[in-house]
Design a protein around this motif. Structure first.
Motif, PDB file in Angstrom:
ATOM      1  N   LYS A   1       0.864  -1.232  -0.109  1.00 23.13           N
ATOM      2  CA  LYS A   1       0.064  -0.055  -0.101  1.00 23.13           C
ATOM      3  C   LYS A   1       0.956   1.251   0.039  1.00 23.13           C
ATOM      4  CE  LYS A   1      -3.849  -2.180   2.345  1.00 23.13           C
ATOM      5  NZ  LYS A   1      -4.653  -2.070   3.501  1.00 23.13           N
ATOM      6  N   GLU A   2       0.493   2.292  -0.795  1.00 22.37           N
ATOM      7  CA  GLU A   2       1.257   3.532  -0.812  1.00 22.37           C
ATOM      8  C   GLU A   2       0.768   4.238   0.462  1.00 22.37           C
ATOM      9  OE1 GLU A   2       3.137   4.241  -3.041  1.00 22.37           O
ATOM     10  OE2 GLU A   2       2.876   2.477  -4.043  1.00 22.37           O
ATOM     11  N   GLU A   3       2.042   4.964   0.790  1.00 21.97           N
ATOM     12  CA  GLU A   3       1.757   5.745   1.796  1.00 21.97           C
ATOM     13  C   GLU A   3       0.946   7.075   1.459  1.00 21.97           C
ATOM     14  OE1 GLU A   3       5.257   7.294   3.740  1.00 21.97           O
ATOM     15  OE2 GLU A   3       6.359   5.326   3.625  1.00 21.97           O
ATOM     16  N   LEU A   4       0.220   7.688   2.540  1.00 21.50           N
ATOM     17  CA  LEU A   4      -0.846   8.681   2.054  1.00 21.50           C
ATOM     18  C   LEU A   4       0.000  10.021   1.801  1.00 21.50           C
ATOM     19  CD1 LEU A   4      -3.068   8.248   5.426  1.00 21.50           C
ATOM     20  CD2 LEU A   4      -3.470   7.461   3.066  1.00 21.50           C
ATOM     21  N   SER A   5      -0.655  10.739   0.749  1.00 22.70           N
ATOM     22  CA  SER A   5      -0.161  11.887   0.339  1.00 22.70           C
ATOM     23  C   SER A   5      -1.331  12.828   0.180  1.00 22.70           C
ATOM     24  CB  SER A   5       0.533  11.505  -1.264  1.00 22.70           C
ATOM     25  OG  SER A   5      -0.339  11.326  -2.082  1.00 22.70           O
ATOM     26  N   GLU A   6      -0.881  14.021   0.284  1.00 24.45           N
ATOM     27  CA  GLU A   6      -1.950  15.152   0.082  1.00 24.45           C
ATOM     28  C   GLU A   6      -2.526  15.104  -1.331  1.00 24.45           C
ATOM     29  OE1 GLU A   6      -0.557  18.877   1.541  1.00 24.45           O
ATOM     30  OE2 GLU A   6       0.632  17.923   3.260  1.00 24.45           O
ATOM     31  N   GLU A   7      -1.817  14.755  -2.397  1.00 21.98           N
ATOM     32  CA  GLU A   7      -2.271  14.718  -3.713  1.00 21.98           C
ATOM     33  C   GLU A   7      -3.227  13.676  -4.157  1.00 21.98           C
ATOM     34  OE1 GLU A   7      -1.655  17.381  -5.819  1.00 21.98           O
ATOM     35  OE2 GLU A   7      -0.549  18.218  -3.872  1.00 21.98           O
ATOM     36  N   PRO A   8      -4.493  13.922  -4.858  1.00 20.31           N
ATOM     37  CA  PRO A   8      -5.118  12.769  -5.222  1.00 20.31           C
ATOM     38  C   PRO A   8      -4.630  12.240  -6.313  1.00 20.31           C
ATOM     39  CG  PRO A   8      -6.070  14.887  -5.985  1.00 20.31           C
ATOM     40  CD  PRO A   8      -4.899  15.105  -5.147  1.00 20.31           C
ATOM     41  N   THR A   9      -4.729  10.581  -6.480  1.00 19.96           N
ATOM     42  CA  THR A   9      -4.226   9.905  -7.397  1.00 19.96           C
ATOM     43  C   THR A   9      -5.242   9.198  -8.107  1.00 19.96           C
ATOM     44  OG1 THR A   9      -4.124   8.014  -5.784  1.00 19.96           O
ATOM     45  CG2 THR A   9      -2.045   9.424  -6.320  1.00 19.96           C
ATOM     46  N   SER A  10      -5.112   8.843  -9.466  1.00 22.86           N
ATOM     47  CA  SER A  10      -6.196   8.172 -10.130  1.00 22.86           C
ATOM     48  C   SER A  10      -5.649   6.926 -10.839  1.00 22.86           C
ATOM     49  CB  SER A  10      -7.006   8.949 -10.967  1.00 22.86           C
ATOM     50  OG  SER A  10      -7.814   8.471 -11.761  1.00 22.86           O
ATOM     51  N   THR A  11      -5.871   5.940 -10.839  1.00 25.60           N
ATOM     52  CA  THR A  11      -5.379   4.869 -11.862  1.00 25.60           C
ATOM     53  C   THR A  11      -6.731   4.166 -12.478  1.00 25.60           C
ATOM     54  OG1 THR A  11      -5.176   3.378 -10.125  1.00 25.60           O
ATOM     55  CG2 THR A  11      -3.167   4.683 -10.754  1.00 25.60           C
ATOM     56  N   ALA A  12      -6.966   4.226 -13.801  1.00 25.31           N
ATOM     57  CA  ALA A  12      -8.063   3.681 -14.461  1.00 25.31           C
ATOM     58  C   ALA A  12      -9.239   4.012 -13.791  1.00 25.31           C
ATOM     59  CB  ALA A  12      -7.940   1.995 -14.646  1.00 25.31           C
ATOM     60  N   ASN A  13      -9.975   3.107 -13.230  1.00 27.84           N
ATOM     61  CA  ASN A  13     -11.325   3.249 -12.605  1.00 27.84           C
ATOM     62  C   ASN A  13     -11.210   3.593 -11.195  1.00 27.84           C
ATOM     63  OD1 ASN A  13     -12.496   2.797 -15.041  1.00 27.84           O
ATOM     64  ND2 ASN A  13     -12.764   0.600 -14.795  1.00 27.84           N
ATOM     65  N   LYS A  14     -10.243   3.549 -10.500  1.00 23.64           N
ATOM     66  CA  LYS A  14     -10.008   3.866  -9.216  1.00 23.64           C
ATOM     67  C   LYS A  14      -9.479   5.238  -8.793  1.00 23.64           C
ATOM     68  CE  LYS A  14      -8.869  -0.648  -7.597  1.00 23.64           C
ATOM     69  NZ  LYS A  14      -7.907  -1.735  -6.897  1.00 23.64           N
ATOM     70  N   PHE A  15     -10.286   6.087  -8.003  1.00 27.87           N
ATOM     71  CA  PHE A  15      -9.887   7.347  -7.511  1.00 27.87           C
ATOM     72  C   PHE A  15      -9.596   7.191  -6.103  1.00 27.87           C
ATOM     73  CE2 PHE A  15     -10.922  11.269  -5.785  1.00 27.87           C
ATOM     74  CZ  PHE A  15     -10.004  12.124  -6.322  1.00 27.87           C
ATOM     75  N   GLN A  16      -8.416   7.627  -5.693  1.00 23.40           N
ATOM     76  CA  GLN A  16      -8.138   7.808  -4.292  1.00 23.40           C
ATOM     77  C   GLN A  16      -7.830   9.345  -3.894  1.00 23.40           C
ATOM     78  OE1 GLN A  16      -7.555   5.335  -2.124  1.00 23.40           O
ATOM     79  NE2 GLN A  16      -7.383   6.826  -0.668  1.00 23.40           N
ATOM     80  N   PRO A  17      -8.860   9.646  -3.009  1.00 22.76           N
ATOM     81  CA  PRO A  17      -8.453  11.138  -2.750  1.00 22.76           C
ATOM     82  C   PRO A  17      -7.206  11.235  -1.802  1.00 22.76           C
ATOM     83  CG  PRO A  17     -10.275  10.020  -1.558  1.00 22.76           C
ATOM     84  CD  PRO A  17      -9.646   9.222  -2.355  1.00 22.76           C
ATOM     85  N   GLY A  18      -6.915  12.584  -1.871  1.00 19.20           N
ATOM     86  CA  GLY A  18      -5.620  12.797  -1.007  1.00 19.20           C
ATOM     87  C   GLY A  18      -6.105  12.927   0.398  1.00 19.20           C
ATOM     88  N   SER A  19      -5.167  12.896   1.323  1.00 22.25           N
ATOM     89  CA  SER A  19      -5.522  12.944   2.610  1.00 22.25           C
ATOM     90  C   SER A  19      -5.161  14.316   3.088  1.00 22.25           C
ATOM     91  CB  SER A  19      -4.841  11.909   3.438  1.00 22.25           C
ATOM     92  OG  SER A  19      -3.353  12.075   3.295  1.00 22.25           O
ATOM     93  N   TRP A  20      -5.855  14.882   4.187  1.00 22.13           N
ATOM     94  CA  TRP A  20      -5.587  16.187   4.754  1.00 22.13           C
ATOM     95  C   TRP A  20      -4.665  15.869   5.931  1.00 22.13           C
ATOM     96  CZ3 TRP A  20      -6.497  17.899   9.915  1.00 22.13           C
ATOM     97  CH2 TRP A  20      -6.355  19.348   9.885  1.00 22.13           C
ATOM     98  N   MET A  21      -3.459  16.964   5.645  1.00 27.62           N
ATOM     99  CA  MET A  21      -2.587  16.739   6.783  1.00 27.62           C
ATOM    100  C   MET A  21      -2.695  18.371   7.217  1.00 27.62           C
ATOM    101  SD  MET A  21      -1.121  13.847   6.347  1.00 27.62           S
ATOM    102  CE  MET A  21       0.302  13.077   5.812  1.00 27.62           C
ATOM    103  N   PRO A  22      -2.641  18.372   8.491  1.00 30.16           N
ATOM    104  CA  PRO A  22      -2.870  19.695   9.520  1.00 30.16           C
ATOM    105  C   PRO A  22      -1.238  20.154   9.387  1.00 30.16           C
ATOM    106  CG  PRO A  22      -2.667  17.745  10.894  1.00 30.16           C
ATOM    107  CD  PRO A  22      -2.664  17.279   9.748  1.00 30.16           C
ATOM    108  N   THR A  23      -1.274  21.484   9.125  1.00 28.21           N
ATOM    109  CA  THR A  23      -0.163  22.333   9.032  1.00 28.21           C
ATOM    110  C   THR A  23       0.572  22.547  10.449  1.00 28.21           C
ATOM    111  OG1 THR A  23      -1.294  24.361   9.133  1.00 28.21           O
ATOM    112  CG2 THR A  23      -0.846  23.450   6.788  1.00 28.21           C
ATOM    113  N   SER A  24       1.764  22.407  10.364  1.00 29.03           N
ATOM    114  CA  SER A  24       2.358  22.633  11.850  1.00 29.03           C
ATOM    115  C   SER A  24       2.421  24.160  12.014  1.00 29.03           C
ATOM    116  CB  SER A  24       3.801  22.282  11.693  1.00 29.03           C
ATOM    117  OG  SER A  24       4.528  22.821  10.817  1.00 29.03           O
ATOM    118  N   LYS A  25       2.212  24.490  13.351  1.00 31.16           N
ATOM    119  CA  LYS A  25       2.050  26.080  13.879  1.00 31.16           C
ATOM    120  C   LYS A  25       3.376  26.224  13.995  1.00 31.16           C
ATOM    121  CE  LYS A  25      -2.558  25.442  15.709  1.00 31.16           C
ATOM    122  NZ  LYS A  25      -3.361  25.597  16.971  1.00 31.16           N
ATOM    123  N   LYS A  26       3.998  27.482  13.660  1.00 32.23           N
ATOM    124  CA  LYS A  26       5.084  28.056  13.973  1.00 32.23           C
ATOM    125  C   LYS A  26       5.138  29.328  14.860  1.00 32.23           C
ATOM    126  CE  LYS A  26       7.196  26.350   9.755  1.00 32.23           C
ATOM    127  NZ  LYS A  26       8.021  26.384   8.414  1.00 32.23           N
TER     128      LYS A  26
END
Length: 162
Positions: free
Chosen positions: A137-162
């Motif tokens: 399994k691929e690691e979660l990324s913020e970018e959505p991915t699509s291969t043929a008939n499968k669509f994998q939405p990107g995951s939301w990652m909170p931003t770090s507070k500086k």
């Protein structure tokens, strides 16, 4: 409780004979074939009293090979100290020779690689184990991915507070 059990063993004729001790501190006993007070025949037994009696702390190799063979009845006589020492030195010699042979083999392989006689082995990196639930399994990324008939939405990652 062990005193009572020992007393009962002596009264009813079940007495164990100390045969030897190994370098780990395990004690080996032999119980000869005998009849109980009821007339029942009890066959001869061999047993070990572990130096470390906790079962969860036992590790493979805590009983020498020679003593294990005696306990299982593969040999008639218990091993002598001289035999144990001789076998241990032979095992150490074999280990040393195996290490020397491994070093020679690695040196020969390196020489053959330098001369170009043999291709360098490809090093593959496996991520995880095939029996793991996340294998392949691929690691979660913020970018959505699509291969043929499968669509994998990107995951939301909170931003770090500086």
């Amino acid at each position: 409780m062990s005193r009572i059990a020992g007393l009962l063993r002596r009264i009813f004729g079940i007495v164990r004979e100390h045969v030897g001790t190994d370098h780990f501190g395990n004690k080996y006993y032999s119980i000869p074939e005998q009849k109980t007070w009821t007339g029942r025949q009890v066959r001869a037994k061999r047993m070990v009293e572990a130096a470390n009696p906790a079962e969860y702390e036992y590790m493979e190799g805590n009983i020498p090979i020679e003593w294990e063979a005696w306990i299982r009845g593969r040999r008639k006589e218990p091993p002598s100290i001289e035999e144990l020492m001789m076998n241990e030195s032979q095992r150490n010699e074999v280990k040393l020779k195996a290490m020397e042979l491994e070093e020679k083999d690695l040196a020969l392989q390196a020489k053959e690689h330098e001369e170009g006689l043999v291709a360098t082995p490809a090093r593959t990196v496996a991520k995880g184990h095939a029996s793991a639930a996340v294998f392949g399994k691929e690691e979660l990324s913020e970018e959505p991915t699509s291969t043929a008939n499968k669509f994998q939405p990107g995951s939301w990652m909170p931003t770090s507070k500086k």
